[in-house]
Write a protein that holds these residues in place. Sequence first.
Motif, PDB file in Angstrom:
ATOM      1  N   ALA A   1      -1.985   5.017  -0.074  1.00 39.09           N
ATOM      2  CA  ALA A   1      -1.852   5.171  -1.518  1.00 39.09           C
ATOM      3  C   ALA A   1      -1.207   3.933  -2.143  1.00 39.09           C
ATOM      4  CB  ALA A   1      -1.027   6.418  -1.836  1.00 39.09           C
ATOM      5  N   ARG A   2      -0.252   3.346  -1.480  1.00 40.26           N
ATOM      6  CA  ARG A   2       0.399   2.148  -2.011  1.00 40.26           C
ATOM      7  C   ARG A   2      -0.567   0.964  -2.012  1.00 40.26           C
ATOM      8  NH1 ARG A   2       6.386   1.210   0.162  1.00 40.26           N
ATOM      9  NH2 ARG A   2       6.345  -0.166  -1.663  1.00 40.26           N
ATOM     10  N   ILE A   3      -1.378   0.857  -0.946  1.00 43.51           N
ATOM     11  CA  ILE A   3      -2.359  -0.218  -0.895  1.00 43.51           C
ATOM     12  C   ILE A   3      -3.417  -0.016  -1.978  1.00 43.51           C
ATOM     13  CG2 ILE A   3      -4.114  -1.356   0.517  1.00 43.51           C
ATOM     14  CD1 ILE A   3      -2.444  -0.525   2.991  1.00 43.51           C
ATOM     15  N   ALA A   4      -3.841   1.232  -2.176  1.00 41.99           N
ATOM     16  CA  ALA A   4      -4.838   1.524  -3.212  1.00 41.99           C
ATOM     17  C   ALA A   4      -4.324   1.123  -4.596  1.00 41.99           C
ATOM     18  CB  ALA A   4      -5.199   3.005  -3.185  1.00 41.99           C
ATOM     19  N   ALA A   5      -3.055   1.372  -4.849  1.00 43.09           N
ATOM     20  CA  ALA A   5      -2.473   0.988  -6.136  1.00 43.09           C
ATOM     21  C   ALA A   5      -2.471  -0.526  -6.303  1.00 43.09           C
ATOM     22  CB  ALA A   5      -1.055   1.548  -6.250  1.00 43.09           C
ATOM     23  N   ARG A   6      -2.178  -1.239  -5.197  1.00 39.16           N
ATOM     24  CA  ARG A   6      -2.194  -2.705  -5.264  1.00 39.16           C
ATOM     25  C   ARG A   6      -3.622  -3.212  -5.490  1.00 39.16           C
ATOM     26  NH1 ARG A   6       1.435  -6.874  -3.984  1.00 39.16           N
ATOM     27  NH2 ARG A   6       2.939  -5.267  -4.600  1.00 39.16           N
ATOM     28  N   VAL A   7      -4.594  -2.576  -4.849  1.00 42.67           N
ATOM     29  CA  VAL A   7      -6.003  -2.936  -5.061  1.00 42.67           C
ATOM     30  C   VAL A   7      -6.375  -2.790  -6.530  1.00 42.67           C
ATOM     31  CG1 VAL A   7      -8.383  -2.196  -4.627  1.00 42.67           C
ATOM     32  CG2 VAL A   7      -6.794  -2.460  -2.706  1.00 42.67           C
ATOM     33  N   ALA A   8      -5.977  -1.683  -7.123  1.00 39.65           N
ATOM     34  CA  ALA A   8      -6.326  -1.424  -8.528  1.00 39.65           C
ATOM     35  C   ALA A   8      -5.722  -2.457  -9.465  1.00 39.65           C
ATOM     36  CB  ALA A   8      -5.857  -0.023  -8.914  1.00 39.65           C
ATOM     37  N   ALA A   9      -4.601  -3.052  -9.062  1.00 40.78           N
ATOM     38  CA  ALA A   9      -3.911  -4.012  -9.928  1.00 40.78           C
ATOM     39  C   ALA A   9      -4.263  -5.462  -9.613  1.00 40.78           C
ATOM     40  CB  ALA A   9      -2.397  -3.819  -9.800  1.00 40.78           C
ATOM     41  N   THR A  10      -5.159  -5.679  -8.657  1.00 36.83           N
ATOM     42  CA  THR A  10      -5.475  -7.033  -8.192  1.00 36.83           C
ATOM     43  C   THR A  10      -6.935  -7.367  -8.486  1.00 36.83           C
ATOM     44  OG1 THR A  10      -3.869  -6.779  -6.391  1.00 36.83           O
ATOM     45  CG2 THR A  10      -5.460  -8.580  -6.197  1.00 36.83           C
TER      46      THR A  10
END
Length: 540
Positions: free
Chosen positions: A99-108
């Motif tokens: 979930a933390r990686i997915a959030a970073r993906v969405a912001a990158t």
Amino acid sequence: MTTPADSPAEAPVRIVRARRITTLEGRDTQVFATVGERVAAVGEQAERYAALPGAETVDLGDVHVVPGFHDAHCHPTTLAQTRLRLDLESGDTATPPRARIAARVAATPPGQWIVVERYNPRADPDGRLDRAALDALSAEHPILVIHFSCHMAVAGSRALELGGFHDDGAVPTGGDLGRDAAGRLDGWIYEGAWFDQWYRAAGEPSYLPEDAPGDLLAPLAEVFREFQSFGITSYCDALTAPKELKLYQQAREQGLLTMRVGMLIWHRYARTLRDAGLHAGFGDEWLRVVGVKLMVDGALAGGTCLCQDPYRAETGSDNGLQLMDDAELAAAVLAAHSAGQRVGVHANGDLAVAKVLDAIEAARAAYPESRVNHRIEHCSLVDPALVGRIRAAGVTPVPFGAFVHGHGAKLRGYYGDARAERACDHRAFLDAGVTVGGSSDHPAGPLGPLLGIQTMVTRRTSEGDVLGEDRRLTVREALSVYTAGSAHATGESHLKGRIAPGMLADFAVLGDDLFASDPDGIGAVPVLSTWVGGRRVWEA
């Protein structure tokens, strides 16, 4: 010895008082004097300095003063870089990694790297990450997730492609690539295969995006403050390249270098040091080259170290990995030794330690005039014969301080009870008359020296288990490991590790008496302030 008659007029004079001052140079005392950055006198002799004009008395009160802790093997520049990435050990740690990686993906923006640090697959509630899991999060971003040990990483398809890893490619020397049941790369990159990407040779394009040294100055200053909050005044950055050297130089030029730093330079750059004629100890009291870093095997807590007897390794094989072959190791050690350079060779398993000793013994026989004390980093699994060879070769082992506490269950799981109970065997080294350095290997292990001392004294794991009750040290022995022992490991016994005339005035102020504390509570003893060169650099 500096005396009142010849004290430099411009150097500040301080009389430091406390209920208990452990000097590790004779008896404990309640007073010492500093002139400038050095200790001038201890005990009754220190009282003479109080009569000097401008002398300042620093009464610390009901505290325990000890020599500043010296972490002989850690990775602060890696930690500074981690602060610019997604660090799974900080921030919202309750949220699962995916979930933390997915959030970073969405912001990158698509196509940009996502680098994730300090991943522990055994603590992942959704199961161990692999290539497919990362591709499901994003096929457009190169995603790389680095294991907490820093000895391996897992990559998505785009990151594998940029690293030159393909399903039908050869396994790199000294490393391994994980594969799924169909023989396809599963994303896991082990040891030499990973390090060859992380530290590419000079002139090769970088695998990961490079942070400019200026971008890392503020995070590095934060790391300094974190280390100082644990009473650490000096450390050895145990894997540095030219970019880290530039970072430290900039920190010093800008007045940010508030800790004393030694560096082990990655072996790919050793020839440059030799061609420049630089030997172990080049530098000064703030920034110096300690030696050259080599790696022979994998990680103790990561299950990839090279052992005499088989075990179920993290790669799925029956043993760990050898990163350098015997001939390459022997040549590298011989070249360093002949040039007066110290080697710090990473070797965890007993077979790896034996191979390092073979190389050091051969180098000493070829060039007996070079007496630099070489190091074995971690030196985690040894037997009496290896300890005897270490003493005879004048080698300084630098074992983990708190790994038994932080990774006890993993050690039993990988290596079995007998080997786990002798892991990080400070007792065996001290009993043999071998000086031992104290280290955290942070961020791969817990940072606090006091937790390291507690672990050496109790051998208790975080689960409450005791690994090797007969391997315990006394509190004074453990304190000496993390101070005087570490100074010996970096070739600085004449400067650090004791509160004695002529030594650097680096010390830590503790809220409780270490010698009167519950051994299982030593790690919780408060650090009240940290002093470097007679100047307070951190205060609670």
